[in-house]
Design an enzyme around this catalytic site. Structure first.
Site, short mmCIF file in Angstrom:
data_model
loop_
_atom_site.label_atom_id
_atom_site.label_comp_id
_atom_site.label_asym_id
_atom_site.label_seq_id
_atom_site.Cartn_x
_atom_site.Cartn_y
_atom_site.Cartn_z
N ASN A 29 -5.19 12.79 1.37
CA ASN A 29 -4.30 11.92 2.16
C ASN A 29 -5.15 11.13 3.14
O ASN A 29 -6.37 11.31 3.25
CB ASN A 29 -3.24 12.75 2.89
CG ASN A 29 -2.10 11.89 3.42
OD1 ASN A 29 -1.60 11.02 2.72
ND2 ASN A 29 -1.71 12.08 4.66
N LYS A 30 -4.49 10.26 3.88
CA LYS A 30 -5.18 9.35 4.81
C LYS A 30 -6.14 10.11 5.72
O LYS A 30 -5.83 11.21 6.18
CB LYS A 30 -4.13 8.59 5.62
CG LYS A 30 -4.64 7.54 6.56
CD LYS A 30 -5.54 6.51 5.90
CE LYS A 30 -4.93 5.82 4.71
NZ LYS A 30 -5.89 4.91 4.02
N ARG A 64 -7.99 0.32 -6.17
CA ARG A 64 -8.03 1.39 -5.17
C ARG A 64 -8.17 2.73 -5.89
O ARG A 64 -7.36 3.04 -6.77
CB ARG A 64 -6.76 1.37 -4.29
CG ARG A 64 -6.61 0.06 -3.53
CD ARG A 64 -5.72 0.20 -2.33
NE ARG A 64 -6.27 1.08 -1.32
CZ ARG A 64 -5.55 1.57 -0.31
NH1 ARG A 64 -4.27 1.27 -0.20
NH2 ARG A 64 -6.09 2.36 0.60
N ARG A 97 0.85 -1.19 0.00
CA ARG A 97 0.00 0.00 0.00
C ARG A 97 0.88 1.24 0.00
O ARG A 97 2.10 1.13 0.06
CB ARG A 97 -1.03 0.02 1.15
CG ARG A 97 -0.68 -0.71 2.41
CD ARG A 97 0.38 -0.10 3.26
NE ARG A 97 0.22 1.32 3.46
CZ ARG A 97 1.20 2.15 3.71
NH1 ARG A 97 2.46 1.70 3.81
NH2 ARG A 97 1.01 3.44 3.88
N GLY A 98 0.23 2.42 -0.06
CA GLY A 98 0.99 3.66 -0.15
C GLY A 98 1.11 4.05 -1.62
O GLY A 98 1.33 3.19 -2.48
N ALA A 99 1.00 5.36 -1.86
CA ALA A 99 0.85 5.84 -3.24
C ALA A 99 1.96 5.34 -4.19
O ALA A 99 1.68 4.77 -5.24
CB ALA A 99 0.81 7.36 -3.22
N GLN A 103 -1.63 2.33 10.12
CA GLN A 103 -0.36 2.35 9.39
C GLN A 103 0.72 3.10 10.15
O GLN A 103 1.91 2.83 9.98
CB GLN A 103 -0.54 3.00 8.00
CG GLN A 103 -1.38 2.19 7.04
CD GLN A 103 -2.82 2.67 7.05
OE1 GLN A 103 -3.35 3.05 8.08
NE2 GLN A 103 -3.46 2.63 5.90
N ASP A 122 -1.81 10.94 -1.34
CA ASP A 122 -2.15 9.91 -2.33
C ASP A 122 -2.57 10.53 -3.66
O ASP A 122 -2.53 9.87 -4.69
CB ASP A 122 -3.28 9.04 -1.78
CG ASP A 122 -2.83 8.37 -0.49
OD1 ASP A 122 -2.25 7.29 -0.56
OD2 ASP A 122 -3.00 8.99 0.58
#
Ligand code: MRU
Length: 372
Positions: A262-263, A97, A54-56, A211, A252
């Protein structure tokens, strides 16, 4: 970055079998370090959707290698059938996603590179491999450069504090695990720490997937960076009491006008930072800019994930990773995974080309070739 002294990247082609791509399965961290082998596009799609990776930036790299795997497995009777099978694989990967723009960007870049290079099927497979590697190498290189630019901000605060510890707050995991190496929000922290500046990181736990608590804390610990994990709601209190010098997060998807997706929870941190006059920076490689979107709040697609992630929590119990229920049996959960921080709350963007204002003028000054 290093894990127990060995250098790892988050994704690579398996040494003795080029038909297999390996990732670190992040679902098991920080308790277990497990490498997962992927050899079909369906496996890669599940790995992205279920957040093994995961993560951009890493999602982008996964998409690049996903198209390479798809090319290896595609029917080879004609170029048309081969290419349409890659298009189909690209659609499958893009659907996993919605928020991180790197995913679509990497799929489109791969398909474009393979079509432009042309050649027979074998040549196209080699182009797919080469492009996947360029995407991954570029991600690592851009993150390293983000580290250099961002470290100057930390250095400046350290000078102002006469060498006293610089307290940095970060949200979620925009560390090396979220990219191919170095990370974005953490890259300036690693660079500053490595150059001898005293830093301490407040790590937001980042419910519901944690995370921050699981991944950022683990990364910082492996690198020897002093840090403390805090519950998501603590940041405002720390800021009011002078315990945060700077906030650095990842993103992201950021519009070319500087609105930052973002998150979930990032927006609240930005509001608290603004209220307390604390600089709020966002670190990103250019692959995370959306060059078409103007208004982040209305346009950035916000992923909604399974409510089970809110209703339950995972942790280590007697040596086993277990899931436990947090809420009453009949209470439903709602799981918005991202939010948007408007540009007016962002002090600046740290990119591989330098630091700019979170505005169309600032961004396009650094990336004039993207002129919209
Ligand atoms: O849902 P995730 O873990 O893929 O979310 C991505 C993130 O970790 C964050 O939003 C991060 O700050 C930006 S991506 C490096």
């Amino acid at each position: 970055m290093n894990v127990h002294g060995t250098h790892y990247r988050t994704i690579r082609v398996k040494k003795d079998n080029p038909a297999v791509v390996q990732i670190i399965d992040q679902r098991h961290l920080p308790h277990r370090f497990i490498i997962e082998d992927l050899s079909t596009v369906d496996e890669m799609a599940v790995a992205i959707r279920d957040m093994h990776a995961r993560g951009a930036g890493l999602i982008g790299a996964c998409a690049g290698y996903g198209i390479y795997i798809a090319a290896l497995n595609a029917p080879k009777n004609s170029i048309e059938i081969f290419m349409s099978s890659l298009e189909e694989a690209g659609g499958k990967l893009k659907a996993t996603r919605p928020t991180a723009v790197n995913l679509t960007w990497a799929v489109d870049r791969q398909i474009e590179a393979i079509s432009t290079a042309g050649g027979d099927v074998e040549a196209r497979i080699q182009t797919a491999l080469k492009t996947a590697e360029i995407i991954a190498d570029e991600d690592a290189d851009f993150c390293r450069r983000i580290g250099e630019h961002g470290a100057a901000l930390i250095e400046e605060i350290s000078r102002r504090k006469k060498g006293d510890t610089v307290n940095i707050l970060t949200h979620c995991n925009a560390g090396w695990l979220a990219f191919v190496d170095y990370g974005t929000a953490t890259a300036p922290i690693y660079a500053a720490h490595d150059s001898g500046i005293r830093v301490h990181v407040w790590v937001d736990e980042t419910r519901p997937r944690n995370q921050g608590a699981r991944l950022t804390a683990w990364e910082l610990g492996e690198h020897g960076v002093p840090h403390s994990v805090i519950a998501d709601n603590v940041g405002g209190h720390l800021m009011q009491h002078g315990m945060v010098d700077i906030v650095i997060t990842g993103t992201d998807r950021t519009t070319y006008t500087g609105d930052v997706g973002n998150k979930i929870g990032t927006y609240l941190k930005a509001l608290a930072a603004k209220d307390n006059n604390i600089p709020f920076y966002v670190a990103l490689p250019s692959s995370t800019f959306d060059w078409k979107m103007k208004d982040g709040v209305s346009e950035i697609p916000i992923e909604r994930r399974n409510a089970a992630e809110v209703r339950t929590i995972n942790g280590l119990y007697k040596g086993e990773i277990v899931t436990v229920q947090l809420v009453p049996d009949n209470s439903p959960g709602v799981n918005y995974a991202f939010d948007v921080t408007p540009a007016r709350l962002v002090t600046g963007l740290i990119t591989e080309r330098g630091i700019c204002d979170a505005s169309a003028e600032g961004v396009l000054d650094l990336y004039p070739e993207k002129g919209v």
